[in-house]
Design an enzyme around this catalytic site. Structure first.
Site, short mmCIF file in Angstrom:
data_model
loop_
_atom_site.label_atom_id
_atom_site.label_comp_id
_atom_site.label_asym_id
_atom_site.label_seq_id
_atom_site.Cartn_x
_atom_site.Cartn_y
_atom_site.Cartn_z
CB CYS A 197 -1.00 -0.34 1.60
SG CYS A 197 -0.33 -0.38 2.70
CD GLU A 235 -3.38 0.90 -3.48
OE1 GLU A 235 -4.81 0.52 -2.60
OE2 GLU A 235 -2.47 1.01 -2.43
P1 NAD Z 1 -11.09 -6.35 0.67
O1 NAD Z 1 -10.74 -4.39 0.98
O2 NAD Z 1 -12.08 -6.76 -0.43
O3 NAD Z 1 -10.35 -6.96 1.66
C1 NAD Z 1 -9.80 -6.72 2.85
C2 NAD Z 1 -10.15 -7.33 3.94
O4 NAD Z 1 -11.62 -7.22 4.54
C3 NAD Z 1 -10.34 -8.95 3.80
O5 NAD Z 1 -9.89 -9.76 4.88
C4 NAD Z 1 -11.50 -9.48 3.68
O6 NAD Z 1 -11.94 -10.37 3.43
C5 NAD Z 1 -12.34 -8.18 4.22
N1 NAD Z 1 -13.71 -7.62 3.80
C6 NAD Z 1 -13.71 -7.63 2.38
N2 NAD Z 1 -15.17 -6.90 2.12
C7 NAD Z 1 -15.76 -6.42 3.83
C8 NAD Z 1 -17.03 -6.81 4.16
N3 NAD Z 1 -18.17 -6.28 3.29
N4 NAD Z 1 -17.51 -6.37 5.42
C9 NAD Z 1 -15.94 -6.78 6.38
N5 NAD Z 1 -14.53 -7.20 5.47
C10 NAD Z 1 -14.61 -7.01 4.60
O7 NAD Z 1 -9.50 -6.56 -0.26
P2 NAD Z 1 -9.04 -7.26 -1.72
O8 NAD Z 1 -10.05 -7.44 -2.46
O9 NAD Z 1 -8.41 -7.95 -1.00
O10 NAD Z 1 -8.63 -5.98 -2.41
C11 NAD Z 1 -8.38 -5.26 -3.31
C12 NAD Z 1 -7.88 -4.03 -3.80
O11 NAD Z 1 -7.70 -3.71 -2.64
C13 NAD Z 1 -6.24 -4.40 -4.08
O12 NAD Z 1 -5.92 -4.33 -5.79
C14 NAD Z 1 -5.89 -3.01 -3.31
O13 NAD Z 1 -5.80 -1.74 -4.08
C15 NAD Z 1 -6.81 -2.95 -2.11
N6 NAD Z 1 -6.13 -3.22 -1.05
C16 NAD Z 1 -4.89 -2.77 0.09
C17 NAD Z 1 -4.26 -2.95 1.35
C18 NAD Z 1 -3.78 -2.43 1.26
O14 NAD Z 1 -2.88 -2.40 2.54
N7 NAD Z 1 -4.03 -0.82 1.79
C19 NAD Z 1 -4.30 -4.24 0.86
C20 NAD Z 1 -4.81 -5.30 0.12
C21 NAD Z 1 -5.72 -4.36 -0.86
#
Ligand code: NAD
Length: 464
Positions: A279, A371
């Site tokens: 990130c 991003e």
């Molecule tokens: P995401 O936000 O979907 O997942 C992150 C966490 O949130 C996971 O544990 C997931 O199970 C949980 N989650 C998903 N939907 C949820 C909901 N409705 N309520 C509560 N929790 C929920 O991220 P992703 O799909 O794995 O990745 C997508 C994009 O997010 C990436 O391409 C990137 O741009 C970004 N990302 C950023 C970081 C960071 O460090 N800031 C980390 C991962 C992904």
């Protein structure tokens, strides 16, 4: 590989209430390596109840006792470094050396820092005729992503435990195995039952249930902006604390007096690390127009050294690979010039993306604004320092960044103009005690060090 078909709730491994499972895939060879339980809202509820029941006892422990437990946890993590690195390599795909040094090494340093801080932090202070108590916020719901899977768990769980909070963790579905390993370490460290609980499961099911649960006092989330906004809205409606870490589009600003070859080499390495799934990655390189062509050439040559499958791993999933390739195509369509890599996939198996450098990127292009979360560097041109500052600050994000100049004073003067939570000056090293978190839409709150500990504390003022 050793695995659990259970979740760690109230100090023991227990089966999920339902029969659903999640397959864990090795992104380097696309093989299923394990399954874990897909927890439901009822599993989350059981975990939150356990955390609530354990809260008064844990909150009342002397800080030195919490410090001792965290030191024991640090020792467990240290003893299992190799297993942690192999697990992260298997479920995330990162090269083993990177897994050892970063995915296992950084959480160890962070856990060690909180073992120390728990014992030394001032949980009480005097302000005039008041004594201010810094008390634990309560039950923490931690929702973590897959990109630095153990680091993101430890960066929430360790300060929460140090503060006297209890925790329910919902880790990312792609990388649950290292979360299970962490729960084993917690257990072996003698941390009392219910103080830390693990529910594996899908985001919209288990994650959502945790974010909505009325028994949770603080939700700490790291992940996508879309989910972060939903979690922030839920927390706002319930008037509960929330911490969000939502990513970035950080600028690596190379000022005219800088050591250009060094700044470009470090900048490319920063973007390619962890296959660009960081990130805080410096995904926009800003170079003065007079040295632009030279920088592009250096960056292209540096990126070409990242051979997929050797120095750089795959992306975490087919979905992420496709998303990143889509961004590269979008960049080309909007006028960017590919000088290394490109949208074509390296030969499979594995979810690889060619390390890519895009030149002639202008600030309004999608690849300069959004991003990408892959091994893609965009190089932009600026005319003078004001132009550089305007471009650097010209996204919705503000998580990290870098400034390179002829001397530190010039770099610091420019860094003061940046709307961002961290800036590395002339190649400054990562500091696990420095506050980490975003300005603008990169998030709310800070992790790591004493600032990260404060997130899990609330104040009570006693007047005398
Ligand atoms: P995401 O936000 O979907 O997942 C992150 C966490 O949130 C996971 O544990 C997931 O199970 C949980 N989650 C998903 N939907 C949820 C909901 N409705 N309520 C509560 N929790 C929920 O991220 P992703 O799909 O794995 O990745 C997508 C994009 O997010 C990436 O391409 C990137 O741009 C970004 N990302 C950023 C970081 C960071 O460090 N800031 C980390 C991962 C992904």
């Amino acid at each position: 590989m050793k695995q659990h078909d259970a979740m760690y709730i109230d100090g023991s491994w227990r089966p999920a209430e339902g029969s659903g499972t999640i397959e864990v895939v090795n992104p380097a060879d696309e093989q299923v390596i394990a399954t874990v339980p897909a927890g439901s809202a009822r599993d989350v509820d059981a975990a939150v109840r356990a955390a609530r029941a354990a809260l008064p006892g844990w909150a009342a422990t002397a800080p030195r006792e919490r410090a001792a437990r965290l030191a024991a946890l640090r020792d467990q993590l240290a003893a299992r470094t190799e297993e942690i690195a192999e697990t992260v390599t298997a479920e995330l795909g990162s090269p083993l050396a990177f897994s050892t040094n970063v995915h296992a090494g950084v959480p160890l340093a962070v856990c060690a820092s909180y073992a120390e801080l728990a014992g030394t932090h001032a949980f009480e202070e005097k302000v005039g005729n008041s004594t201010v108590l810094h008390e634990p916020v309560g039950v923490v719901g931690a929702i973590t992503p897959w990109n630095y899977p153990l680091h993101q768990i430890v960066a929430k769980a360790a300060p929460a435990l140090a503060a006297g909070c209890t925790v329910v963790l919902k880790p990312a579905e792609n990388t649950p195995l290292v979360a299970q390993l962490f729960a084993e370490c917690v257990d072996a460290a003698g941390i009392p039952a219910g103080v830390f609980n693990l529910v594996t499961g899908l985001g919209p099911v288990a994650g959502q249930a945790l974010a909505e649960h009325e028994g949770v006092d603080l939700v700490s989330f790291t992940g996508s902006t879309a989910v972060g906004k939903r979690i922030g809205a839920l927390a706002g409606a319930a008037v509960k604390r929330v911490a969000l870490e939502l990513g970035g589009k950080s600028a690596n600003v190379i000022l005219p007096g800088a050591d250009l070859p060094k700044a470009v080499a470090v900048g490319v390495a920063n973007v390619m690390a962890n296959s660009g799934q960081t990130c805080s990655a410096w995904t926009r390189m800003l170079v003065h127009q007079d040295r632009y062509d030279e920088a592009v050439e250096l960056a292209a040559a540096a990126a070409a050294k990242y051979v997929p499958g050797e120095r750089i791993g795959p992306l975490v999933s087919a979905a992420q690979r496709d998303r990143v390739r889509g961004y590269i195509e979008r960049g080309i369509a909007e006028g960017a010039r590919v000088v290394a890599g490109g949208p074509q996939a390296p030969a499979g198996p594995g979810y690889y993306v060619a390390p890519t450098v895009l030149a002639d990127v202008t600030p309004e292009m999608t690849v300069a604004q959004e991003e990408i979360f892959g091994p893609v560097l965009s190089i932009l041109k600026y005319a003078d320092e004001d132009d550089a500052a305007r471009i650097a600050n010209g996204t919705v994000y503000g998580l990290a960044g870098a400034v390179w100049a002829g001397d530190d004073a010039a770099a610091v003067a420019f860094a003061r103009r940046l709307d961002t939570g961290q800036v590395d000056i002339n190649g400054g090293r990562f500091n696990p005690l420095a506050p980490f978190g975003g300005y603008k839409q990169s998030g709310i709150g800070r992790e790591l060090g004493p600032h990260g500990l404060s997130e899990y504390l609330q104040t009570k003022s006693l007047q005398f």
